[in-house]
Design a protein around this motif. Sequence first.
Motif, short mmCIF file in Angstrom:
data_model
loop_
_atom_site.label_atom_id
_atom_site.label_comp_id
_atom_site.label_asym_id
_atom_site.label_seq_id
_atom_site.Cartn_x
_atom_site.Cartn_y
_atom_site.Cartn_z
N LEU A 116 0.82 -1.22 0.00
CA LEU A 116 0.00 0.00 0.00
C LEU A 116 0.86 1.28 0.00
CD1 LEU A 116 -3.09 0.06 -0.02
CD2 LEU A 116 -3.04 0.64 2.39
N SER A 117 1.99 1.20 0.69
CA SER A 117 2.85 2.41 0.77
C SER A 117 4.03 2.32 -0.20
CB SER A 117 3.38 2.57 2.19
OG SER A 117 4.12 1.43 2.56
N LYS A 118 3.97 1.36 -1.13
CA LYS A 118 5.12 1.19 -2.02
C LYS A 118 4.87 1.79 -3.41
CE LYS A 118 7.71 -1.04 0.92
NZ LYS A 118 6.92 -0.78 2.11
N GLY A 119 4.41 2.99 -3.42
CA GLY A 119 4.19 3.68 -4.69
C GLY A 119 2.73 4.07 -4.84
N THR A 120 2.50 5.39 -5.05
CA THR A 120 1.13 5.89 -5.23
C THR A 120 1.12 6.76 -6.48
OG1 THR A 120 1.57 7.87 -3.96
CG2 THR A 120 0.82 5.95 -2.71
N LYS A 121 -0.01 7.38 -6.73
CA LYS A 121 -0.14 8.21 -7.93
C LYS A 121 0.97 9.28 -8.00
CE LYS A 121 -3.51 11.16 -8.24
NZ LYS A 121 -4.83 11.73 -8.08
N SER A 122 1.23 9.92 -6.87
CA SER A 122 2.21 11.03 -6.90
C SER A 122 3.56 10.72 -6.28
CB SER A 122 1.64 12.24 -6.15
OG SER A 122 0.32 12.47 -6.52
N VAL B 220 -1.46 10.31 3.79
CA VAL B 220 -2.63 9.51 4.16
C VAL B 220 -3.53 9.36 2.93
CG1 VAL B 220 -4.67 9.37 5.67
CG2 VAL B 220 -2.53 10.34 6.56
N GLU B 221 -3.75 10.48 2.28
CA GLU B 221 -4.61 10.48 1.11
C GLU B 221 -4.04 9.58 0.00
OE1 GLU B 221 -5.11 14.33 -0.64
OE2 GLU B 221 -6.84 13.69 -1.82
N GLU B 222 -2.77 9.79 -0.30
CA GLU B 222 -2.16 9.02 -1.40
C GLU B 222 -2.13 7.52 -1.09
OE1 GLU B 222 -0.27 9.66 -4.39
OE2 GLU B 222 -1.35 11.55 -4.53
N ILE B 223 -1.70 7.18 0.11
CA ILE B 223 -1.53 5.76 0.45
C ILE B 223 -2.87 5.03 0.47
CG2 ILE B 223 -0.87 4.19 2.35
CD1 ILE B 223 1.55 6.04 2.84
N PHE B 224 -3.86 5.65 1.08
CA PHE B 224 -5.15 4.95 1.19
C PHE B 224 -5.98 5.00 -0.10
CE2 PHE B 224 -5.11 5.54 6.07
CZ PHE B 224 -4.51 4.30 6.23
N LEU B 225 -5.84 6.10 -0.86
CA LEU B 225 -6.74 6.24 -2.02
C LEU B 225 -6.09 5.98 -3.37
CD1 LEU B 225 -8.91 9.30 -0.99
CD2 LEU B 225 -9.34 6.89 -0.60
N TYR B 226 -4.78 6.19 -3.46
CA TYR B 226 -4.17 6.05 -4.79
C TYR B 226 -2.96 5.13 -4.85
CZ TYR B 226 -7.05 10.24 -5.12
OH TYR B 226 -8.10 11.12 -5.05
N PRO B 227 -3.01 3.98 -4.21
CA PRO B 227 -1.85 3.08 -4.34
C PRO B 227 -1.80 2.52 -5.76
CG PRO B 227 -3.64 1.96 -3.22
CD PRO B 227 -4.10 3.37 -3.44
N GLN B 228 -0.57 2.27 -6.23
CA GLN B 228 -0.42 1.82 -7.63
C GLN B 228 0.04 0.37 -7.76
OE1 GLN B 228 -1.13 4.13 -10.40
NE2 GLN B 228 -2.15 4.91 -8.58
N PHE B 229 0.58 -0.20 -6.72
CA PHE B 229 1.09 -1.58 -6.70
C PHE B 229 2.02 -1.87 -7.89
CE2 PHE B 229 -3.31 -1.57 -4.95
CZ PHE B 229 -2.96 -1.69 -3.62
N PRO B 230 3.09 -1.08 -8.04
CA PRO B 230 3.98 -1.30 -9.20
C PRO B 230 4.66 -2.67 -9.16
CG PRO B 230 4.85 0.40 -7.72
CD PRO B 230 3.53 0.03 -7.18
N GLU B 231 4.87 -3.22 -10.36
CA GLU B 231 5.42 -4.58 -10.49
C GLU B 231 6.79 -4.73 -9.82
OE1 GLU B 231 4.22 -7.34 -11.84
OE2 GLU B 231 2.46 -6.64 -12.97
#
Lengths: 439, 415
Positions: A58-64, A108-119
């Motif tokens: 969840l915290s390993k990459g988000t939209k921004s 908080v916003e990025e991690i909870f709402l915009y996680p990207q789950f990069p390969e």
Amino acid sequence: MKETEFGKIGFFNENGVRGAVIRRSDSESINISLMIKRGSDLNPENKGGAVDLFASMLSKGTKSFSAMDIAEKLDYLGADFTYKIDKDSVIFNFWFLKEHFQKIFPLVEEIFLYPQFPEDELEREKLKTLSSLYQIVDSPSALASYIFTKNIYSDHPYGNLATPFSINSITAEDIKKIYENSFTKDLIYLVISGNISDKARKQIISLFKALPHSSETKKIEKAEYRGNKFIFFDKKDSTQSQIRLGFGGISRRTENYEAINLMNFILGGGGFSSRLLLKVRTEAGYTYSISSSFESFNDGGSFVISSFSKNETTAETIKLSEKVLREFKKNGATEKELKDAKAYFIGNLILSMETPSDIAGKLMYAERYGLGEDFLFNSEKRYKRVSLEEVNKFSKELLNKKDRLLVIVGNLNSMKKKIDKLKDYGKLLVIENLFDSEK
Amino acid sequence: MKLEKFTLDNGLEVFLLNRRYSPGVSIQIWVKAGSRNERPGITGISHMLEHMMFKGSKKYGPQEHAQIIQANGGELNAFTSNDRTVYFENLPPSKLLLGLDLESDRFLRLALDEKEFQTERQVVYEERRMRTDNSPYGKATEMLFALTFIAHPYHWPVIGWESDIISWTIEDLKNYYKTFYSPSNTFILISGKFDKEKAKIWVEKKFGKWKRVKIPELRIPKEPEQIGERVTEIKMEVELPFVFAAYRVSPYNSKESVIFEIIEKILSGGESSKIYRKLVYEKQLALSAGGGLYSFLDYGMFFTYGLLNKGKDFNSMKKLLFDEIEGFYQEKITEEEFEKARNQLKADLVKATEKNFSHAMVVGESYFYTGDPEYYKKKKRIYEQLDIKEIKETAEKYLKEIRRNSVIILPKGAK
């Protein structure tokens, strides 16, 4: 909000987002906890460990932000983002100093709402998880608990543990699906605690107002254990054996659960006040530690006695534990034992609510098991009303299981002469490699 | 939250710390004796005595003390380290007098019964098997202390060598208790919700008659200068190889020790730290890697560790880890990294003082190691006054190959 001796406590339901606030003006920190009210059953079939990967990703990459941006920002402020997974929930937690709220909020916003789950990040996390699995083998205690959990719940989702095979098969799509299924208004529960303003509280809650409702309902399967199993993990260098002896248990939603807590405290949960410790450690000197516990979840649970002893007295430790169990089942607890156990739980209630995050933990527990919003405030009353008859009725019912699971992690060769003493537990299954049997 | 101190006529020092919002009261009794006060032949006796403190005193039978505390809603335990032994009870506020009564009985009139001692010896032996003999990490820790200290008592394990556990006598215990458990070698901390005036009266009543004995002067050997790397390689039943290494550094009560707190954070404070970023994140050689500081009365140990990821090359991980540590003084340290380290230390302190018990531990540790119970507050100022040049100089002085002590744990059959 209710003014209590622990601070101001209030519950909210805003646009379908539910949760609680614990406000304390003396606190120098803030916790934002988000609980997902599902745990192991979110793992796809044969993909044990997927929920763990989801939580770590969840915290390993988000939209921004990249994973390292997030780590850098949190570390710079001395803040933490952690997670905890159990059979029925996943809890994420931000901890930070109160003056850093505005800097933490975007994370908080990025991690909870915009996680990207990069390969690439997923591959990193998978390698770490794989290595952690092998690390279990290097800790006899963790190894015994892993084998016990795997076997006591076997095919139930609670027994769907990570293995190298399952970890290798997990894809980014699996993780995204878990995220989509779990970040819904029906499944999240938010607890904000510490020195938090009302404005900040609203800011956090409003993040989640656009979340959807769940489209998938959880399948309820009761966890049950049947048959006798005796599993021995042979560690040839060991001079001591880890022991897990147990059987099927009950759901945390069982009525009058406080009676079970009291019963177990007297039997083996109460440290120096428990019968198991008194007999097996204090009087016999077989071990440094012995305890019993009911692990109770939404769909069932287990009972386990955990201990360790040198190889030469492992069989005696098991036999003596069974004897204590038998006597307890037959004669039950005494009035004095129950009185002392009640005094412990009642007196300890207040000590266990010291910080806003302690209270947050209890509120999330109550929510997870449907115990009600007044759970915190009526605990004392619930303990007080338990009778000796109720405790002894539970001990007769719950400890009367013939189907046993015995797990030993130790040196088989040094115990060979005494293995016969344990033949009641069924045919001996010896394991030398934890992941040998997997497909 | 004003800290108050008073001293009884027998030399017992007492600290009182009232805390707002505290639901309970914590009693901590700090004995200024640990494995440092032992000698070869009786190693582990400090820890064994800690166990026997639960096995009966004049008024209370074996385990009765613990049972009474629990039956009053409290919890208790104790721990022994290289320098000290600490007993503690966390109680509902109304039970302070009860806690003091129970504590005074064992500190003034311990039973030390032979039969109880023989059974408890087995219990401690099991504890050693669990923590050390059957744990690769426990075994490595024991070896690392033995390598880093060759003359000083920090050489031996707190739990004691196996042969000593087998051979202690009840007389050894009685002598140790008589020698070191004296009011002038102990201090009490009470923190949380309680009435200070009543606490003073009760402490005087319960501990006032405790007789002071003269504590013998310990002649503790100093470590000779280390002139070359010391290495132990152990092959055992493990899945993941690892390295655990240490450099002997300055004691707790020194500016250098505070500098090492900063170095620790820059090297391994969080996932953006130098070691984590390089070994775990970028190169993916280690499952976990980092460093830390053990701070004691006479010396400190700056340690580092690396646990290999499955299938990776151990020597590459080890080399990279040591390059990070020993090349630290040559690397660029930005103002931002420095500030990050200070922020983390400040946040750690907030966390540590959030709870009654841990707050009292922080105060106790400050007093025990520096003689100033509020040293932890002053440390914040020291963090601010440091500069990057001093940090680099300290790293260069201590973190080098000839001062390195390493324990390497490899799977059986590894080449």
